[in-house]
Each structure stands twice: as C-alpha cells, then as structure tokens.
Design a protein around this motif. Sequence first.
Motif, PDB file in Angstrom:
ATOM      1  N   SER A  91      39.907  43.592  37.323  1.00 13.06           N
ATOM      2  CA  SER A  91      40.004  42.361  36.538  1.00 13.06           C
ATOM      3  C   SER A  91      38.610  41.946  36.099  1.00 13.06           C
ATOM      4  O   SER A  91      37.600  42.446  36.615  1.00 13.06           O
ATOM      5  CB  SER A  91      40.640  41.237  37.364  1.00 13.06           C
ATOM      6  OG  SER A  91      39.796  40.889  38.455  1.00 13.06           O
ATOM      7  N   GLN A  93      37.251  39.111  36.695  1.00 15.07           N
ATOM      8  CA  GLN A  93      36.651  38.452  37.852  1.00 15.07           C
ATOM      9  C   GLN A  93      36.019  39.478  38.794  1.00 15.07           C
ATOM     10  O   GLN A  93      34.883  39.296  39.267  1.00 15.07           O
ATOM     11  CB  GLN A  93      37.729  37.656  38.583  1.00 15.07           C
ATOM     12  CG  GLN A  93      37.234  36.814  39.741  1.00 15.07           C
ATOM     13  CD  GLN A  93      38.357  35.980  40.335  1.00 15.07           C
ATOM     14  OE1 GLN A  93      39.337  35.663  39.655  1.00 15.07           O
ATOM     15  NE2 GLN A  93      38.228  35.629  41.604  1.00 15.07           N
ATOM     16  N   SER A 188      35.750  33.261  46.097  1.00 14.58           N
ATOM     17  CA  SER A 188      36.948  33.192  45.257  1.00 14.58           C
ATOM     18  C   SER A 188      37.907  34.345  45.528  1.00 14.58           C
ATOM     19  O   SER A 188      39.107  34.242  45.262  1.00 14.58           O
ATOM     20  CB  SER A 188      36.556  33.194  43.776  1.00 14.58           C
ATOM     21  OG  SER A 188      36.059  34.467  43.378  1.00 14.58           O
ATOM     22  N   ARG A 192      44.434  33.482  46.442  1.00 14.71           N
ATOM     23  CA  ARG A 192      45.348  34.216  45.578  1.00 14.71           C
ATOM     24  C   ARG A 192      45.455  33.494  44.239  1.00 14.71           C
ATOM     25  O   ARG A 192      46.410  32.763  43.973  1.00 14.71           O
ATOM     26  CB  ARG A 192      46.730  34.329  46.236  1.00 14.71           C
ATOM     27  CG  ARG A 192      46.742  35.205  47.466  1.00 14.71           C
ATOM     28  CD  ARG A 192      48.154  35.420  47.960  1.00 14.71           C
ATOM     29  NE  ARG A 192      48.188  36.339  49.081  1.00 14.71           N
ATOM     30  CZ  ARG A 192      49.300  36.749  49.677  1.00 14.71           C
ATOM     31  NH1 ARG A 192      50.477  36.311  49.250  1.00 14.71           N
ATOM     32  NH2 ARG A 192      49.249  37.578  50.697  1.00 14.71           N
ATOM     33  N   ARG A 193      44.474  33.701  43.439  1.00 19.49           N
ATOM     34  CA  ARG A 193      44.405  33.007  42.149  1.00 19.49           C
ATOM     35  C   ARG A 193      43.471  33.780  41.236  1.00 19.49           C
ATOM     36  O   ARG A 193      42.412  34.231  41.665  1.00 19.49           O
ATOM     37  CB  ARG A 193      43.910  31.589  42.357  1.00 19.49           C
ATOM     38  CG  ARG A 193      43.654  30.810  41.073  1.00 19.49           C
ATOM     39  CD  ARG A 193      43.130  29.421  41.406  1.00 19.49           C
ATOM     40  NE  ARG A 193      42.641  28.731  40.230  1.00 19.49           N
ATOM     41  CZ  ARG A 193      41.996  27.570  40.254  1.00 19.49           C
ATOM     42  NH1 ARG A 193      41.785  26.963  41.414  1.00 19.49           N
ATOM     43  NH2 ARG A 193      41.570  27.011  39.137  1.00 19.49           N
ATOM     44  N   GLU A 194      43.862  33.948  39.990  1.00 19.47           N
ATOM     45  CA  GLU A 194      43.009  34.606  39.013  1.00 19.47           C
ATOM     46  C   GLU A 194      42.343  33.534  38.154  1.00 19.47           C
ATOM     47  O   GLU A 194      43.019  32.770  37.461  1.00 19.47           O
ATOM     48  CB  GLU A 194      43.826  35.551  38.121  1.00 19.47           C
ATOM     49  CG  GLU A 194      42.981  36.439  37.239  1.00 19.47           C
ATOM     50  CD  GLU A 194      42.129  37.438  38.023  1.00 19.47           C
ATOM     51  OE1 GLU A 194      41.015  37.743  37.569  1.00 19.47           O
ATOM     52  OE2 GLU A 194      42.569  37.893  39.100  1.00 19.47           O
ATOM     53  N   THR A 196      40.142  32.041  35.061  1.00 19.44           N
ATOM     54  CA  THR A 196      40.049  32.461  33.663  1.00 19.44           C
ATOM     55  C   THR A 196      38.625  32.766  33.223  1.00 19.44           C
ATOM     56  O   THR A 196      38.416  33.576  32.318  1.00 19.44           O
ATOM     57  CB  THR A 196      40.627  31.379  32.733  1.00 19.44           C
ATOM     58  OG1 THR A 196      39.911  30.154  32.936  1.00 19.44           O
ATOM     59  CG2 THR A 196      42.104  31.150  33.050  1.00 19.44           C
TER      60      THR A 196
END
Length: 401
Positions: A91, A93, A188, A192-194, A196
């Motif tokens: 990703s 991130q 981060s 459990r979070r993507e 932006t």
Amino acid sequence: MRVPKFMPARSIAVIIVAAGKGERAAGGHADPKQYRKVGGRAVLQRTIEAFLAVEAVTQIVPVIHADHAEKYRALGLDDPRLLAPVTGGASRQASVLEGLKALAPSRPDRVLIQDAARPFASAKLIGEVIAALDQHDGALPVLPVTDTIKRSLDGISVSTTEDRQQLFAAQTPQGFRFGPIISAHMRSGTVRREFTDDAEIAEWAGLRVAMVEGERDNIKITHPEDFARAERILQGQSRMETRIGTGYDVHPFEPGDGVWLCGVKIPHHAKLQGHSDADVALHALTDAILGSIGEGDIGMHFPPSDMQWKGAASSVFLRHAGELVKQRGGRIVNLDVTIVAEAPRIAKHVPAMCAAIAEVLGVSASRVAVKATTNEKLGFIGREEGIVAIASASVEVPGLD
C-alpha cells in the motif's frame, strides 16, 4: 550590490512514492503512469527533477515497485543527492514507511513526501512547505473546494450538504519533522485502518499540521485523460531553452607556494595574485554561468572593493552562480574550462578539478570538462608571468518569450 543568500544548514530529505502499478491511468499503455512520458520525459523523472532543482533538498529516495527496477534505471537519473531506490510495500502507507526506514540512518531534520504522479510541484510551493515546518510538526499544500459538496449515506440520495468553507483538497508534497512522522508511521501499523495520506497519519498521532496554499497546476495524474491535461499545462508554461555563456579571466603570478585552479591547490613556486584566492579557472567559469542567464559578471556580485571577499574561496562565487540558475527553474547542462599556462602541469589533477566543480554546483562530474594547453612560449603566458582561463557554460532555463 547583490549579496548571495546563505541558508542555515539543515538536512531536508524527500521521499518520492512511485511503487504503484498505475493501472487506472494506463489507457491501453504498457508502462505504469509514473514511467509514461509527458512532454518527452517520464512523469517520475519530472517529479524527481522538480526536487533536485531545490537547493535546500539534501537527499531524495525513490520508492518503487519490485518489478520496476529496470524501468527506473532506464530514466538515467544522476545526481549525488539521489539515493538508490527502495522497494515499496503493498500500500502507499507501507511504501512511505519503507522510504522513512531508508532515511532513518541519516536522520534528516525534515522530510517531504511526494506522490510520483505529481510532476508539477513548483520550487516556490516546495519552499513554502519547508518554511512552514519551522513552526509546525507538519505542513501540506491545499486548495479550497469550489464545488458544492453533497454527502450521501447510500450513494443514491442526498443526505446533507457540506459547508465548503471548511473543506480543502490536499496535495503533496506533505512535509514533516522527521522524528515525529516516522514514529507516527511505525505506530499506525498497529491499527486496522488504511490512512489516505501522511497528513492523516500525523493528525491521528496528534501532530500539528499546517496548511499552505496549493497550486492549480500541481495535479495528480490518476486517469488517462490527465495526461492530456498535463501536456496542456506544459504547453502553457514557458518552454525550456538552452543558453550559452562564456568567461575569460587572467591573473599574474606573485611569490608563493601554489596556485588554486578549479578548486584544487597545486604546488608551484608561485601563486596567483588576486583579491580572493585568485582561482582564475573558477572565476572564468563563474562568469560563463552568469553570462548564460544574463546576470552580468563576477565583479557585479562580488566587488573587489568589498573586503569581505578578501582571500575568499572562489567556490563561494561559483556556488552563487549555480544558485541563480536554480532560482530561475533552470539546470546546468555542461561546463567546459580551458586553462592556458606553461606551468604548473595540471593533467594529473583534472579528475579532482572536475569533481570539485561538480560538488560545488551539485551536478554530475560527467557534465564538467577541464583541459589545459600552453601558449607555446609566446607572450606573458609563455614567459610564465601568469595564467589565463577560458570557460563556457550551457544551461537550460525557462524561455522568456
């Protein structure tokens, strides 16, 4: 009198995020969007060069896809501030985190994070993001939202209308103080979070993120039609043109133990006479660069009557000329210096001379040529009364017409 600007020492790194496959913008093309050409140069190449043109930037690390190593090498980018690319993650991130880890050993003071698909960030915009970090943990360019924004809970009917006075569209580069942002990125990964963008990670971590005014042309190439828009942006900007400048200087000998030539001291039974270190070659080269951009000569910028330049290293003058080129959004294409002297012999010093010039100007040594010849025992040079240097500089700058 023009006084050169000397910035305080500060390390500013840049991460160029180029690890995506660029499928949405493919439009039938085999190459990912960051390797497709706009105005004859790859998008990623333009993005990297935009940051190389900013003197304050001290290092750049590209983060690329594991399958794109050969495509990246084919760009032929060469700059001492450009680090070897690192492989990105699954990703954006994760890719940014890989870039931060690559920078961690050098621990820069600041880091800018830039999408590879934004090739038009100006030096002014980059500078404003950097400047904002003096007062804030993070900074990002934004544009006010001009369209009316509707919120829908089901994607079919309107639920509410947002107050667009409080809405802004985020761009990159997003800048941060290095320690807090790498810490935020590391933490981060435990949720459990993507996120932006990097500013959202900073916000989540409690960092103070400031906004600076973005630019309309600082578009992100996302869809196939964006390439046509990018071409229109380039057509609307001043086209680059090549300028040529020449320089000539002469200095007599006086008693001493060595001469400075192209930033290298060469042992000799005399030295060159002058207000500064009398590096006749760097003086000629400085004049050549100044001439190429219509900035007069070395005496206009560093008058011999000004005692602050007494005994100064001529690299100061050369660096100033190079900075003026960068301030105009230009770049040095190649430099050529010819030294005319019966003695000392300089052949074995040429590699060191090219390297010294390249280091001062932040260019590759392959763009610098240094040659020497004698005057066949004729005239004051033949009598070993002094040395002459002739230089030429080729630069590329935005056209004025």
